[in-house]
Structures are given as structure tokens and as C-alpha cells.
Design a protein around this motif. Structure first.
Motif, PDB file in Angstrom:
ATOM      1  N   ASP A 120      11.578  -1.084 -23.076  1.00  0.00           N
ATOM      2  CA  ASP A 120      11.273  -2.515 -23.167  1.00  0.00           C
ATOM      3  C   ASP A 120      12.069  -3.035 -24.364  1.00  0.00           C
ATOM      4  OD1 ASP A 120      10.272  -5.054 -23.601  1.00  0.00           O
ATOM      5  OD2 ASP A 120       8.189  -4.506 -23.202  1.00  0.00           O
ATOM      6  N   THR A 121      13.281  -3.513 -24.108  1.00  0.00           N
ATOM      7  CA  THR A 121      14.198  -3.859 -25.190  1.00  0.00           C
ATOM      8  C   THR A 121      13.668  -5.021 -26.022  1.00  0.00           C
ATOM      9  OG1 THR A 121      15.949  -3.180 -23.683  1.00  0.00           O
ATOM     10  CG2 THR A 121      16.630  -4.231 -25.703  1.00  0.00           C
ATOM     11  N   ARG A 122      12.920  -5.904 -25.390  1.00  0.00           N
ATOM     12  CA  ARG A 122      12.325  -7.005 -26.153  1.00  0.00           C
ATOM     13  C   ARG A 122      11.389  -6.450 -27.228  1.00  0.00           C
ATOM     14  NH1 ARG A 122       7.804 -10.310 -26.149  1.00  0.00           N
ATOM     15  NH2 ARG A 122       8.243 -12.496 -26.752  1.00  0.00           N
ATOM     16  N   GLN A 123      10.623  -5.414 -26.904  1.00  0.00           N
ATOM     17  CA  GLN A 123       9.723  -4.808 -27.880  1.00  0.00           C
ATOM     18  C   GLN A 123      10.502  -4.178 -29.028  1.00  0.00           C
ATOM     19  OE1 GLN A 123       6.495  -6.201 -27.313  1.00  0.00           O
ATOM     20  NE2 GLN A 123       5.921  -4.177 -28.054  1.00  0.00           N
ATOM     21  N   VAL A 124      11.644  -3.591 -28.734  1.00  0.00           N
ATOM     22  CA  VAL A 124      12.484  -3.034 -29.793  1.00  0.00           C
ATOM     23  C   VAL A 124      12.914  -4.151 -30.742  1.00  0.00           C
ATOM     24  CG1 VAL A 124      14.631  -1.810 -30.326  1.00  0.00           C
ATOM     25  CG2 VAL A 124      13.294  -1.159 -28.305  1.00  0.00           C
ATOM     26  N   GLY A 125      13.323  -5.286 -30.183  1.00  0.00           N
ATOM     27  CA  GLY A 125      13.684  -6.426 -31.013  1.00  0.00           C
ATOM     28  C   GLY A 125      12.513  -6.924 -31.848  1.00  0.00           C
ATOM     29  N   LEU A 126      11.330  -6.921 -31.263  1.00  0.00           N
ATOM     30  CA  LEU A 126      10.145  -7.363 -32.008  1.00  0.00           C
ATOM     31  C   LEU A 126       9.792  -6.398 -33.132  1.00  0.00           C
ATOM     32  CD1 LEU A 126       7.890  -8.741 -29.128  1.00  0.00           C
ATOM     33  CD2 LEU A 126       9.129 -10.041 -30.870  1.00  0.00           C
ATOM     34  N   ALA A 127      10.128  -5.113 -32.978  1.00  0.00           N
ATOM     35  CA  ALA A 127       9.914  -4.156 -34.065  1.00  0.00           C
ATOM     36  C   ALA A 127      10.747  -4.545 -35.282  1.00  0.00           C
ATOM     37  CB  ALA A 127      10.267  -2.743 -33.599  1.00  0.00           C
ATOM     38  N   VAL A 128      11.973  -5.037 -35.041  1.00  0.00           N
ATOM     39  CA  VAL A 128      12.817  -5.506 -36.147  1.00  0.00           C
ATOM     40  C   VAL A 128      12.194  -6.744 -36.799  1.00  0.00           C
ATOM     41  CG1 VAL A 128      15.097  -6.394 -36.774  1.00  0.00           C
ATOM     42  CG2 VAL A 128      14.892  -4.553 -35.083  1.00  0.00           C
ATOM     43  N   VAL A 129      11.644  -7.635 -35.970  1.00  0.00           N
ATOM     44  CA  VAL A 129      10.971  -8.829 -36.502  1.00  0.00           C
ATOM     45  C   VAL A 129       9.787  -8.424 -37.366  1.00  0.00           C
ATOM     46  CG1 VAL A 129       9.729 -10.946 -35.908  1.00  0.00           C
ATOM     47  CG2 VAL A 129      11.716 -10.242 -34.554  1.00  0.00           C
ATOM     48  N   GLU A 130       8.994  -7.455 -36.912  1.00  0.00           N
ATOM     49  CA  GLU A 130       7.842  -6.976 -37.675  1.00  0.00           C
ATOM     50  C   GLU A 130       8.252  -6.418 -39.036  1.00  0.00           C
ATOM     51  OE1 GLU A 130       6.000  -4.135 -35.146  1.00  0.00           O
ATOM     52  OE2 GLU A 130       4.927  -5.624 -33.946  1.00  0.00           O
ATOM     53  N   LEU A 131       9.428  -5.825 -39.092  1.00  0.00           N
ATOM     54  CA  LEU A 131       9.928  -5.285 -40.359  1.00  0.00           C
ATOM     55  C   LEU A 131      10.372  -6.385 -41.318  1.00  0.00           C
ATOM     56  CD1 LEU A 131      12.034  -2.327 -38.926  1.00  0.00           C
ATOM     57  CD2 LEU A 131      10.055  -2.096 -40.458  1.00  0.00           C
ATOM     58  N   GLY A 132      10.525  -7.609 -40.808  1.00  0.00           N
ATOM     59  CA  GLY A 132      11.002  -8.721 -41.622  1.00  0.00           C
ATOM     60  C   GLY A 132      12.453  -9.052 -41.374  1.00  0.00           C
ATOM     61  N   GLY A 133      13.059  -8.413 -40.363  1.00  0.00           N
ATOM     62  CA  GLY A 133      14.472  -8.619 -40.083  1.00  0.00           C
ATOM     63  C   GLY A 133      14.764  -9.701 -39.071  1.00  0.00           C
ATOM     64  N   ALA A 180       4.143   1.391 -45.008  1.00  0.00           N
ATOM     65  CA  ALA A 180       3.227   0.675 -44.110  1.00  0.00           C
ATOM     66  C   ALA A 180       4.010  -0.130 -43.065  1.00  0.00           C
ATOM     67  CB  ALA A 180       2.312  -0.237 -44.923  1.00  0.00           C
ATOM     68  N   ASP A 181       5.064  -0.801 -43.506  1.00  0.00           N
ATOM     69  CA  ASP A 181       5.900  -1.553 -42.560  1.00  0.00           C
ATOM     70  C   ASP A 181       6.536  -0.606 -41.550  1.00  0.00           C
ATOM     71  OD1 ASP A 181       5.285  -3.877 -43.864  1.00  0.00           O
ATOM     72  OD2 ASP A 181       7.288  -4.195 -44.715  1.00  0.00           O
ATOM     73  N   ALA A 182       6.995   0.536 -42.033  1.00  0.00           N
ATOM     74  CA  ALA A 182       7.628   1.509 -41.146  1.00  0.00           C
ATOM     75  C   ALA A 182       6.647   2.018 -40.101  1.00  0.00           C
ATOM     76  CB  ALA A 182       8.185   2.672 -41.958  1.00  0.00           C
ATOM     77  N   ASP A 183       5.412   2.240 -40.493  1.00  0.00           N
ATOM     78  CA  ASP A 183       4.392   2.748 -39.557  1.00  0.00           C
ATOM     79  C   ASP A 183       4.104   1.720 -38.465  1.00  0.00           C
ATOM     80  OD1 ASP A 183       4.188   5.102 -40.937  1.00  0.00           O
ATOM     81  OD2 ASP A 183       2.387   4.529 -42.053  1.00  0.00           O
ATOM     82  N   ARG A 184       4.041   0.437 -38.850  1.00  0.00           N
ATOM     83  CA  ARG A 184       3.779  -0.602 -37.845  1.00  0.00           C
ATOM     84  C   ARG A 184       4.940  -0.693 -36.857  1.00  0.00           C
ATOM     85  NH1 ARG A 184       1.320  -3.246 -42.268  1.00  0.00           N
ATOM     86  NH2 ARG A 184       3.297  -4.224 -42.879  1.00  0.00           N
ATOM     87  N   ALA A 185       6.146  -0.633 -37.380  1.00  0.00           N
ATOM     88  CA  ALA A 185       7.309  -0.696 -36.494  1.00  0.00           C
ATOM     89  C   ALA A 185       7.364   0.524 -35.585  1.00  0.00           C
ATOM     90  CB  ALA A 185       8.589  -0.790 -37.326  1.00  0.00           C
ATOM     91  N   ALA A 186       6.991   1.680 -36.103  1.00  0.00           N
ATOM     92  CA  ALA A 186       6.999   2.905 -35.307  1.00  0.00           C
ATOM     93  C   ALA A 186       6.021   2.805 -34.142  1.00  0.00           C
ATOM     94  CB  ALA A 186       6.650   4.105 -36.187  1.00  0.00           C
TER      95      ALA A 186
END
Length: 438
Positions: free
Chosen positions: A353-366, A406-412
Motif C-alpha cells: 500500500d504505497t500510500r501508507q508508505v508515504g504516510l509513514a514519512v508524513v508521520e516522521l515529520g517529512g 518513538a517516532d521510528a516505532d510509530r513509522a515502523a
């Protein structure tokens, strides 16, 4: 003619004349049309659609609402060309391609945008380079285009201002997803840049704005027909976005991938195919190559000779960045925390789910959820696994670059939901699905 009468006509499903559209856009640009009227017009166009001729008229009127750049191809020494993408995850093609086309004899005055939602923005990637000015004066922009052959900047205040006002209203009134309005928005800015040829990259798949192929086809056809109808020779490629393009997502990390690509240190196969295919369309459209095969050979030579890498450095330094970025990547920020995201068991990637991968970057602050959000250019993902790849202890789903654990865990956690693993390995489909021509 009253503004509300123009809206009424479109509301009733009738075709507007070029004069009526030009009048509405003029009033929009001069703040003589209220936000409510702009919203009503946008909804009427969204619900009833627009004929190609109407979309051409809207595009040209928004182009003419501000300054239109003019370039003398004879004085420059080559055609003025550009490429535009509808957006995806890990899409750093523009930053690679502009200097390659410049090294092949073209001139690329690229007006790009910022990321919003799960998609990354070219300007955000370039903002990760210390000193790089994405909002120079028009004079400086022209100088860099002439000297480096390419310059990538953001939309200036006086470039298609009606489009800026229209989009701001569409964004908050649920009328963004209109093919005629998307087409006019993209092309009004491209036409205002004074181009002589354009290659469009229309994405499709789980990470694309248009996730279904039929919608992507309709958008590609609309852009090609309207652009050519407005006098701008244009072709479009429909490309796959069911996995990340390249092996990184995140601003400074993607610039590092650009540098690796241009210097030959590392080139992702699917990303390389998209870059070369779009570049070939640009060179053929601009008369710099007799056919696509000759164009591909020319582009490969710009990489092998180092000419494309040199043009990239010239562009970066010309716009305020470091003089020797290819050797001094310390100008790119790095995140303080990294962590590999491993699958629960060794297996094969069968879906993303490539959109979810993109959202992981957003969650990191990117990335941004709202246009006004500030972003951290250092965070993101590297070594992102692709479809059909084996993952396990020695090959993670991705490596997270974060501000803290903590940010890394959420993105993971988001990444683990994005990847489907297990079962028999299947080869990914082609990255270039279709070519749309006039």
C-alpha cells in the motif's frame, strides 16, 4: 455579463464560451469574484464536467492572469522543455531529469510544487539542500536557466495567480478531483513558464493521486489534448505507483539518491526506466533527437560522461546551494536515529500500500497534512523493499530515519501495515504502462 449568470450557465450543464470563461477568470484574479462564487463555479464544473474547448479556454485564461515568461530558443541555443508528474511516493525524477536534458542541449525552466498528503514535493526535496533558493527573482531564474540549462523553482506570485486563488478554494470545497480543473491548473503554470514542449508523468496505483488506471488514462488524455489545443506539444506516460519509485522516500534522503544516480554510484532499475523514458519524450518533442532510441542513447551519454552531474551542481550553486554538493553531502541534514523495520518472518513482498508508505514519512515529520505545516527535511525511509523481493533479517522492509526512537516505532508500525508478505513471489508489472500522444 453578471458573474452569477456564468455560474448559472455552467450549473445547468451548458457549454461556456471562451469569452465567458475569460471574464470569470479575470474577475477571479482581480478579487471581483467572491470565494462563494469561485466555489460555486468549481462545483458546477466538477459535477457537469467541461468540454475540451472549455478546458483550453480556462487554461489559457489562467495563464494570462499574470506574467508569461518568454524565452528565445535561438538565443539560448536550444528548445525550452519541461516535465511534470501528478505526484507519488519517492518520485525524484524531476531532479534527475532536468540536468540530463540540459546536458543534451535543452533548457528546462521547471516550476514545481510542494508535497501535500502522502505525496512528496520536488521543492521540499530541494529545500533540504542548504542555501538552495526555491523562490529566486525572475532575473536570477533566467540567469541560471541560461548558464546551467535548468533551474527548478516554485510558482512566483505573478505566475498564473488566478490558478492559485482557484486552487485554494477548491482545496477546501471538495472539488480538487476534477479532471478538467486539474488539467487547467497544471497546464496554466506550464504555459506561463513559456515552454515549447512538455512530457507528463501520470501516475496510477496505490500511491498515486489517481489510483485506478481508467482515471489515470482520462487525466492523461485530457492533459495531452488540452496542452496541444493550447499550442504546447505534449505527450504523457502512464506509470506504475504500486510501489515506491526508487529506494528512498524523504527529502534529503531522496537528494542523496539523486546524487548516487547522477554519479553512477547506484541506480534503481525501475526509477532509471522512468527517467530515461520521460527524457526521451522531451528530446524528441524538442527536436533534439530523431526518435526515442536516439534520445535514450543521448541521455545515457549525459550520465556516462558526467555532464548531467555537472549541470546539477551548476544549477544548485547558481541558486545559492553549495558549489560541490556531489562531494560535500554534509550540506544535507541527517536524522539522529535510524532503525531497520523487519518482517515478522522471512518472506516475500507480495503487495504494497504505497500510500501508507508515504504516510509513514508524513508521520516522521517529512511531509504535510496541511499546506502550512513545517517539515523536517532529514527524516524518511531508505532501502525500501519492492514487490517480489525477499525480506528478512538481512533485508528489511525499510530503514527508518527519525528524530527519535518513538517516532521510528510509530513509522515502523505503519510500514508493517503497508507491506503484504508471504506466498509465492511474483514479478512486478511494468513501470511504464502506456504512452498517450496527441
Amino acid at each position: 455579463m453578471l458573474t452569477q449568470e456564468i455560474i448559472r450557465k455552467k450549473r445547468d450543464g451548458k457549454t461556456l464560451s471562451g469569452e465567458e470563461i475569460a471574464l470569470f477568470v479575470e474577475r477571479m484574479a482581480k478579487d471581483e469574484a467572491s470565494p462563494a462564487q469561485i466555489a460555486a463555479f468549481g462545483m458546477a464544473a466538477f459535477l457537469n464536467g467541461m468540454e475540451t474547448e472549455e478546458t483550453v479556454a480556462l487554461t489559457l485564461a489562467m495563464r494570462d492572469s499574470g506574467n508569461v515568461l518568454e524565452w528565445d530558443a535561438g538565443e539560448l541555443g536550444g528548445p525550452v522543455l519541461d516535465k511534470h508528474s501528478t505526484g507519488g511516493v519517492g518520485d525524484k525524477v524531476s531532479v534527475m531529469l532536468a540536468p540530463m536534458v540540459a546536458a543534451a542541449g535543452g533548457f528546462v525552466p521547471m516550476i514545481s510544487g510542494r508535497g501535500l498528503g502522502h505525496t512528496g514535493g520536488t521543492l521540499d526535496k530541494l529545500d533540504s539542500i542548504k542555501g538552495y533558493d526555491t523562490a529566486p527573482t525572475v532575473k536570477r531564474f533566467r540567469q541560471v536557466v541560461a548558464q546551467a540549462g535548468c533551474a527548478i523553482i516554485g510558482q512566483t506570485e505573478d505566475l498564473a495567480p488566478a490558478d492559485r486563488r482557484f486552487y485554494a478554494v477548491r482545496d477546501v470545497t471538495a472539488t480538487v478531483e476534477s479532471i478538467p480543473l486539474i488539467t487547467a491548473s497544471i497546464l496554466s503554470k506550464k504555459l506561463a513558464a513559456g515552454l515549447q514542449g512538455l512530457a507528463m508523468d501520470v501516475k496510477t496505483g496505490s500511491g498515486a493521486f489517481m489510483s485506478d488506471l481508467e482515471g489515470s488514462r482520462a487525466l492523461a488524455r485530457s492533459i495531452v489534448d488540452v496542452a496541444n489545443g493550447a499550442g504546447l506539444p505534449t505527450t504523457a506516460l502512464i506509470t506504475d505507483m504500486n510501489q515506491v519509485l526508487g529506494h528512498s522516500a524523504g527529502n534529503a534522503l531522496e537528494i542523496r539518491e539523486v546524487i548516487d544516480y547522477l554519479t553512477g554510484e547506484r541506480r534503481d532499475e525501475r526509477l532509471h526506466e522512468v527517467v530515461i523514458a520521460l527524457g526521451a519524450e522531451m528530446l524528441v518533442t524538442g527536436g533534439l533527437a530523431k526518435d526515442r532510441e536516439a534520445a535514450r542513447s543521448t541521455l545515457l551519454r549525459t550520465l556516462a560522461s558526467g555532464a548531467a552531474a555537472e549541470r546539477f551542481e551548476r544549477m544548485v550553486s547558481g541558486l545559492g546551494g553549495p558549489t560541490h554538493l556531489l562531494r560535500e553531502t554534509s550540506a544535507l541534514k541527517t536524522a539522529p536515529h535510524t532503525a531497520a523495520v523487519l518482517p515478522d518472518t522471512p518472506s516475500t513482498v507480495t503487495g504494497i500500500d504505497t500510500r501508507q508508505v508515504g504516510l509513514a514519512v508524513v508521520e516522521l515529520g517529512g511531509g504535510r497534512r496541511r499546506a502550512e505545516d513545517r517539515i523536517d527535511h532529514s527524516v524518511g525511509l531508505t532501502e525500501i523493499a519492492g514487490l517480489g523481493e525477499e525480506v528478512g533479517p538481512d533485508h528489511p522492509l525499510a530503514v527508518v530515519h527519525a528524530r527519535n526512537a518513538a517516532d521510528a516505532d510509530r513509522a515502523a508500525a505503519t510500514l508493517k501495515q503497508a507491506f503484504t508478505t508471504g506466498g509465492a513471489a511474483t514479478a512486478p508489472g511494468p513501470v511504464i504502462l502506456e504512452t498517450v500522444t496527441a
